[in-house]
Scaffold this active site. Structure first.
Site, mmCIF file in Angstrom:
data_model
loop_
_atom_site.group_PDB
_atom_site.id
_atom_site.type_symbol
_atom_site.label_atom_id
_atom_site.label_comp_id
_atom_site.label_asym_id
_atom_site.label_seq_id
_atom_site.Cartn_x
_atom_site.Cartn_y
_atom_site.Cartn_z
ATOM 1 N N LYS A 1 0.813 -1.357 0.044
ATOM 2 C CA LYS A 1 0.159 0.001 0.017
ATOM 3 C C LYS A 1 0.991 1.265 0.070
ATOM 4 O O LYS A 1 1.525 1.519 1.286
ATOM 5 C CB LYS A 1 -1.061 0.000 1.290
ATOM 6 C CG LYS A 1 -2.070 1.289 1.107
ATOM 7 C CD LYS A 1 -2.668 1.480 2.346
ATOM 8 C CE LYS A 1 -1.754 2.601 3.242
ATOM 9 N NZ LYS A 1 -1.979 4.135 2.583
ATOM 10 N N GLU B 1 10.517 0.833 10.234
ATOM 11 C CA GLU B 1 11.442 1.770 9.904
ATOM 12 C C GLU B 1 10.728 3.031 10.140
ATOM 13 O O GLU B 1 9.805 3.364 9.529
ATOM 14 C CB GLU B 1 11.746 1.683 8.455
ATOM 15 C CG GLU B 1 12.764 0.871 7.773
ATOM 16 C CD GLU B 1 14.099 0.586 8.441
ATOM 17 O OE1 GLU B 1 14.617 1.307 9.070
ATOM 18 O OE2 GLU B 1 14.736 -0.351 7.863
#
Lengths: 476, 286
Positions: A182, A256
């Site tokens: 996405k 991250e």
């Protein structure tokens, strides 16, 4: 007498954006099952670029099913065959890199010189690098015949749309996983163009699925029970929510997240080089960089000299049209992000720090923020603690290396740090003491597919890039 | 048969290199597999857990900053001390787990050997987990592992000594410091291990050992903002889920529980679970 740069725009004609895009599931573009769409705008002009589908939970389910179906054959394919698909993708990206660079600058607002010279070369390099791993996994240090995890649900941010896609998809496919990705709500286009690259490369249907949407789409992808692996790049807040969602499941997760990197300048540093590194560290990509050097720690004895040079350099930065080849700083990605930057900068002033920005004419349409620095910042100020994710630098000072380490590490984040000194032993001592995943010494914001990237503490977990990046997608 | 009355041991916690009782003043009864009384063990409180975290944090800089060779020797010294106390541990493990002396001896021998195996990893793990990275530019680029920080370790419930050693050694050999919650029903081998650690050159605070209720001690550790990682080996599925959820608040590294055969070759998984990779760049030029 002043000299002005003549406009030097890159041509838009190289890219052909369709008026609307569907979701890319099982090799086909199709509208969302409930027909919902949203618009993506160019942040430099507020022009609507296209209309894309808003994937709901039914669409997420369809995409995961397609990826699951494709997994059996894809994971059984010899590594050498998977490698060739990835090499093809790398080559097609190189061929279409001008088109993709212009597209990225239009949809994201980043200067063409960055999308052309940084993002796109790194995207191709990342696929090329991981392609070569696909048939060498037995030698990667994870035991003989390490297995893929299955379906990877991947959610990426808007700051480096295609590069983050590459960081996610390349290692996932090389290791034999299939993917539902996405892209960010404000930058969906390059991922949809990537879907076309998959078609051109002849990638089997369902191996890569691209679903556009907002945070709710991402949340339903992460929570989908048939997803085996979650990879997310974005804010620490959302990262924590994802960590809660996957708690108690077998899903492997890598995150991250945010950062508040210290860029530390000692009195023996070459000032001109340090200034370039500071500018690159915080103004690269409008400061929309999780590893941005947003806290400048300067040794007291060179503070005045350094700040004078830095201000002179900042006054030469050109803010404006992302498609102009002379632009250094492009548009802020969205109105929402601009509001966040503005609020934090106002907090900086209210808390007593001193704001400075060069005289700088900003375009009337679109979202813009002049390169800004704050002096007189204390560690308690919000602008020293919170990630601004914009072109705003907070300047703090130190006297001793110990104090620099103490201040640099005084953050829940730990993604990156910079060190500027000519003394090798001090550089290595500092690098050893700093609690951050990437240390740039006498340089900043360097990236390479062979180099592991990722954070300590609340900057996330797991590494992307290099041999280390394989682990995230293997059953080890 | 001698008429001599034996001297019983008061089992205590091990925090910051010292042997305190629980600050709560509580103890609980520990029995052997047949239900016979063995000892009263400290029933640690949330405050004991927080004190242990403070001790572990204080020890982290020195321990992680020690040379790998030094850490390896210190851990090897633990194995030497264990060997000397082998009979004591055999008897404690036999009582704790309801094993015959020979089966308990096999557990203790395996535990000592495992300690030796992990000790040798101290100066090798960076060479298998690190890398020189050939980046496309004139840069020296190196990745090396570093310890994550303070690790909360929920020791396995069933394997009171081999399982215990198998979760402590890999966490601390790489430079982490640990707060260990012992097996709830069989804490005595762990509390005796503390006496070995205290006489083996392991700096105080590197390993801290708490006995008590796992379900009481684990939540404050999982939620503690100065704990960097948690090993859920000793948690059941339901507890593990709630601890992992709490751990998300400061993004602790979480090692989920799984079915582990503690007698099998452990591999490097636990060793690598509590490491961070640091990558350092530097330009090359004249």
């Amino acid at each position: 007498m002043t000299f002005d740069y003549a406009p030097a725009p890159e041509s838009r004609s190289v890219v052909d954006i369709a008026p609307s895009y569907g979701l890319f599931i099982d090799g086909e573009f199709a509208p969302a099952s409930d027909g919902k769409v949203f618009k993506t705008v160019s942040p430099s002009s507020e022009e609507v670029l296209s209309e894309v589908a808003q994937a709901g939970s039914d669409d997420v389910d369809r995409a995961v099913k397609a990826a699951r179906k494709a997994f059996e054959k894809w994971s059984a394919l010899p590594g050498a065959e998977r490698a060739k698909y990835l090499f093809r993708i790398a080559r097609i990206i190189q061929e279409r890199s001008r088109e993709l660079a212009v597209l990225e600058s239009l949809d994201n607002g980043k200067p063409i010189c960055e999308s052309r010279d940084a993002d796109l070369p790194l995207v191709a390099a990342h696929f090329f690098y991981y392609a070569g791993w696909a048939d060498k996994l037995d030698h990667a240090g994870y035991g003989p015949n390490p297995r893929p995890l299955g379906v990877a649900g991947q959610v990426i941010p808007w700051n480096f749309p295609l590069l983050m896609l590459a960081w996610k998809i390349a290692p996932a496919l090389a290791t034999g996983n299939t993917v539902v990705l996405k892209p960010a709500e404000t930058t969906p286009l390059s991922a949809l163009f990537f879907a076309d690259i998959c078609r051109q490369a002849g990638l089997p249907k369902g191996v890569v699925n691209i679903i556009t949407g907002d945070g709710s789409t991402g949340a339903s992808l992460v929570a989908h029970p048939d997803v085996n692996k979650v990879a997310f790049t974005g804010s620490t807040e959302v990262g924590k929510a994802i960590a809660r969602t996957v708690a108690g499941t077998d899903k492997k997760v890598t995150l991250e997240l945010g950062g508040k990197a210290a860029n530390i300048v000692f009195d023996d540093a070459p000032i001109d080089q340090a200034v370039e590194g500071i500018v690159n560290g915080i103004f690269f990509n409008q400061g929309h960089v999780c590893c941005a050097g947003s806290r400048l720690l300067v040794q007291e004895s060179v503070q005045d000299e350094l700040l004078d040079a830095l201000k002179r350099r900042m006054a030469t930065l050109r803010v404006g049209d992302p498609l102009d080849k002379n632009t250094d700083i492009g548009a802020i990605n969205s109105a929402e992000q601009l509001a966040r930057i503005t609020a934090l900068v106002e907090a900086g002033e209210a808390e007593g720090a001193e704001r400075w920005a060069p005289a700088c004419e900003l375009p009337s349409a679109g979202y813009w923020f002049a390169p800004t620095l704050f002096t007189g910042v204390t560690q308690a100020h919000r602008i020293a603690r919170e990630e601004i994710f914009g072109p705003v630098l907070s300047v703090l000072t130190f006297r001793t290396p110990e104090e620099a380490v103490e201040k640099a590490n005084n953050t829940p984040y730990g993604l990156s740090a910079g060190i500027w000194t000519e003394k090798g032993s001090r550089m290595l001592w500092m690098a050893n003491k700093l609690r951050a995943g990437v240390i740039w010494s006498n340089t900043f914001n360097k990236f390479d597919p062979a180099s592991p990237f990722g954070g300590y503490k609340e900057s996330g977990s797991g590494r992307e890039g290099g041999r280390h990046g394989l682990e995230a997608y293997l059953n080890v | 048969m001698s008429d001599r009355l034996s001297v019983l041991k008061t089992y205590k916690l091990y925090v910051g290199g010292k042997f305190p009782r629980s600050e709560s003043g509580r103890v609980y009864e520990v029995t052997d597999a047949k239900g016979n009384w063995l000892a009263n063990a400290p029933l640690s409180s949330r405050k004991d857990a927080r004190d242990a975290v403070v001790a572990a944090r204080k020890a982290f800089g020195g321990w992680s900053g020690a040379t790998a060779y030094n850490r390896g020797q210190v851990l090897y010294r633990v194995a030497e001390m264990l060997e000397g106390r082998r009979d004591q541990f055999v008897s404690e493990v036999a009582d704790a787990e309801g094993l015959s002396k020979s089966k308990a001896a096999a557990q203790v021998d395996a535990a000592i050997d495992r300690w030796v195996w992990y000790a040798g990893w101290s100066d090798k793990v960076a060479q298998i987990a690190g890398s020189a990275n050939p980046v496309a530019g004139p840069y020296f680029n190196l990745s090396a592992p570093e310890p994550t920080g303070v690790v909360a370790v929920l020791a396995p419930q069933e394997s009171s000594f081999l399982g215990l050693v198998s979760v402590i050694a890999p966490a601390v050999v790489t430079g982490n410091t640990a707060v260990v919650v012992t097996s709830e029903g069989a804490p005595l081998p762990a509390l005796s291990l503390a006496e070995v650690l205290a006489t083996s050159d392991v700096p105080g605070g590197v390993v801290n050992i708490l006995s008590g209720r796992t379900a009481e001690l684990a939540p404050p550790l999982a939620a503690h903002q100065d704990v960097n990682a948690i090993d859920l080996a000793g948690a059941d599925a339901e507890l593990a889920k709630s601890l992992e959820t709490a751990a998300a608040d400061n993004l602790k590294r979480v090692l989920r529980p799984g079915r582990v055969d503690w007698t099998a070759d452990p591999g490097t998984d636990r060793l690598l679970a509590f490491l961070e990779t640091k990558t350092v760049w530097h330009p090359m030029g004249v």
